[in-house]
Design an enzyme around this catalytic site. Structure first.
Site, PDB file in Angstrom:
ATOM      1  N   ASP A  31       3.069   1.553  -4.617  1.00  0.00           N
ATOM      2  CA  ASP A  31       2.861   0.977  -5.945  1.00  0.00           C
ATOM      3  C   ASP A  31       1.636   1.569  -6.637  1.00  0.00           C
ATOM      4  O   ASP A  31       0.779   0.828  -7.148  1.00  0.00           O
ATOM      5  CB  ASP A  31       2.698  -0.552  -5.834  1.00  0.00           C
ATOM      6  N   GLU A 186      11.363  -3.991 -12.321  1.00  0.00           N
ATOM      7  CA  GLU A 186       9.981  -4.336 -11.955  1.00  0.00           C
ATOM      8  C   GLU A 186       9.072  -3.180 -12.337  1.00  0.00           C
ATOM      9  O   GLU A 186       9.520  -2.212 -12.944  1.00  0.00           O
ATOM     10  CB  GLU A 186       9.891  -4.612 -10.448  1.00  0.00           C
TER      11      GLU A 186
HETATM   12  C1  6LW Z   1       6.266  -4.278  -5.599  1.00  0.00           C
HETATM   13  C2  6LW Z   1       7.459  -3.841  -6.304  1.00  0.00           C
HETATM   14  C3  6LW Z   1       7.936  -2.901  -5.330  1.00  0.00           C
HETATM   15  O1  6LW Z   1       5.607  -5.354  -6.134  1.00  0.00           O
HETATM   16  O2  6LW Z   1       7.767  -3.435  -4.113  1.00  0.00           O
HETATM   17  O3  6LW Z   1       8.686  -0.787  -4.898  1.00  0.00           O
HETATM   18  C4  6LW Z   1       6.908  -4.536  -4.268  1.00  0.00           C
HETATM   19  N1  6LW Z   1       8.294  -1.733  -5.660  1.00  0.00           N
HETATM   20  O4  6LW Z   1       7.269  -3.238  -7.527  1.00  0.00           O
HETATM   21  C5  6LW Z   1       5.926  -4.558  -3.161  1.00  0.00           C
HETATM   22  O5  6LW Z   1       5.353  -3.296  -2.997  1.00  0.00           O
END
Ligand code: 6LW
Length: 519
Positions: A31, A186
């Site tokens: 991240d 996300e």
């Molecule tokens: C993070 C989300 C993700 O918050 O995994 O790969 C979660 N992306 O964006 C935890 O790293």
């Protein structure tokens, strides 16, 4: 005090001018979020159940990164009670506005989204300013004295205006994009370029189907139009079918002082078939803007280990020393603890790290055991330590562990047996299975033992020495894949721990050095 860095400078990037090697930050560094301030770049990563939290790195060239510390280095900023390998600190974002750095993230084991800020990262960061808008992966966008927050409650991307110093919400939250239909929209970030607001997100989940998509609008609150060429980065396609990097996603853009655009993202490297032990790592790729003002990542939306592209002028950094002699007054930034440590149980003195035992074992998922860990950063590596176990009651142990999670670790340690003698033991803890693979009784005259774990794609080899490290005897080898993310779970990959535990809470494990060597 012996130097932790070799005096000789060595290129960490590929030696060809204008080329570099991915990942730019190996091992558990998912991240990534990045910001440029003048010609300095700063990068942060998520840190989950580990303390201190949110490692912060600095670079002049985007390729060579040096960890300068952690953003969350006080327990008041980072309560980790009961946090496990799926918990704690999720994706952070770092931004800079008007002389102040901001880091926004989520503590999923506490009160959710919060900001910390500072005018000087080297002097420490504020206490948390807690936020109202939920979801994970919060990000900030500053414009004309206003601050906007985006995050992903309710499986979509939501925006609101906030006061970043008080956390007060200044406008109702508005749903601005749902992504292109991939699961888990996300990691939103907003940027402005040539009159467009660009909304970059990740979709597909953080496994093989991960990718990065983008939309744009003339207004910050939408409506957002998706890029017809989405995803702009994904390895879930034919082009990347045999690529050693998989799961690329969760990206952040940065513009360098020379005008070039770059992206940092996460990805993982597989070993022993489809298994990943290193955790998700930080990768770098160039970005260009096409004739329709959409970004193109590294030409075709995939990245590679060997990146044959022009870089900024490189500022090579010193190669980390293999040996940590424990002769500094504090442990280096590479060392972390599981949850909030009892700092009185860790003593650095006379070139030794003494860890005092409690009765908390490595299987305890609520408390913080007496253990320090550093990331496994290479598939092929060796880790060696010299340990002496003292003041130990029956059942005490002190040694080294390959640690994925409370139910998933391989432990190589010195222990006090019921007959009063010490022995070296190798134990596998794999969920419902706890297995002692080897017990080697130790003669009374032997006080110090070297323990070694060597990793290759398929196996860890466990060995020991009782002649001061002159000769090592192999005890056994064990498959790597049972500690992988795919098997053991968690967002965190595998770490190497030095630990002690004692039912009578009296033992001390005295470590004289720790070597970590890529092979
Ligand atoms: C993070 C989300 C993700 O918050 O995994 O790969 C979660 N992306 O964006 C935890 O790293």
């Amino acid at each position: 005090m012996k130097s932790k860095l070799l005096p000789l400078l060595a290129m960490t990037a590929a030696l060809n001018a204008g080329a570099y090697q991915n990942p730019v930050i190996p091992g558990l560094h998912p991240d990534p979020s990045i910001v440029a301030v003048g010609d300095d770049f700063y990068l942060v990563n998520s840190s989950f159940c580990y303390f201190p939290g949110v490692p912060i790195y600095h670079s002049k060239d985007l390729v060579n990164w040096t960890q300068t510390g952690h953003v969350l280095d006080r327990p008041e900023q980072l309560p980790l009670d009961g946090a496990g390998v799926w918990g704690g600190i999720y994706a952070p974002t770092i931004r800079y506005d008007n002389g102040r750095f901001y880091m926004i993230t989520t503590n999923v084991s506490s009160r959710g989204n919060f900001i910390v800020h500072t005018t000087d990262p080297s002097k420490g960061w504020s206490d948390p300013v807690w936020l109202e808008q939920g979801g994970i992966d919060p990000s900030l966008y500053f414009e004309d004295g206003k601050c906007y927050m985006v995050s992903n409650p309710d499986v979509g991307i939501w925006l609101c205006e906030i006061d970043p110093l008080t956390g007060k919400t200044l406008s109702p939250s508005k749903r601005i994009w749902d992504g292109t239909g991939g699961r888990h929209p996300e990691a939103p970030h907003i940027y402005k370029k040539d009159g467009y607001y660009y909304l970059l997100i990740a979709e597909g989940g953080t496994e093989l189907g991960h990718g990065v998509t983008i939309a744009r609008s003339r207004n910050i609150d939408g409506p957002y139009t998706p890029n017809p060429a989405n995803p702009i980065l994904s390895h879930f396609n034919k082009e990347a079918q045999y690529n050693p990097i998989q799961g690329t996603g969760h990206a952040d853009f940065v513009q360098a002082p020379d005008g070039s655009w770059w992206l940092v993202c996460l990805g993982f490297r597989q070993q022993s078939g489809p298994h990943c032990l290193l955790g998700r790592e930080t990768y770098l790729a160039p970005v260009r803007w096409d004739e329709n003002a959409w970004p193109v990542v590294n030409g075709n939306g995939t990245i590679s280990l060997d990146m044959d592209v022009p870089t900024l002028p490189l500022h090579p950094k010193a190669t980390p020393a293999v040996r940590d002699d424990f002769d500094n007054t504090a442990l280096g930034h590479e060392w972390v603890w599981l949850r909030n440590p009892h700092s009185e149980n860790y003593v650095l003195k006379d070139g030794r790290l003494t860890i005092k035992a409690t009765d908390v074992t490595l299987d305890n998922s609520k408390e913080s055991p007496s253990m320090v860990l550093r990331r496994m950063e290479h598939i092929n590596f060796s880790a060696t330590t010299r340990v002496r176990l003292t003041d130990d009651g029956q059942g005490a142990e002190g040694g080294m562990t390959m640690w994925a999670s409370e139910p998933s670790h391989y432990d190589l340690f010195v222990t006090r047996k019921s007959d009063g003698e010490q022995a070296i033991e190798l134990r596998y803890r794999l969920d419902a299975l706890t297995h002692i693979e080897k017990t080697i009784p130790l003669k009374k005259s032997i006080k110090d033992v070297e323990l070694r774990i060597t990793g290759n794609p398929q196996h860890f080899t466990f060995s020991y020495s009782i002649d001061g490290g002159k000769t090592f005897n192999d005890l056994a080898l064990m498959n790597t894949r049972y500690l992988s993310t795919e098997t053991a779970g968690g967002f965190t990959g595998t770490l190497i721990g030095l630990y002690t535990t004692d039912p009578s809470a009296k033992a001390k494990a005295v470590f004289e050095y720790f070597d970590y060597k890529p092979l």
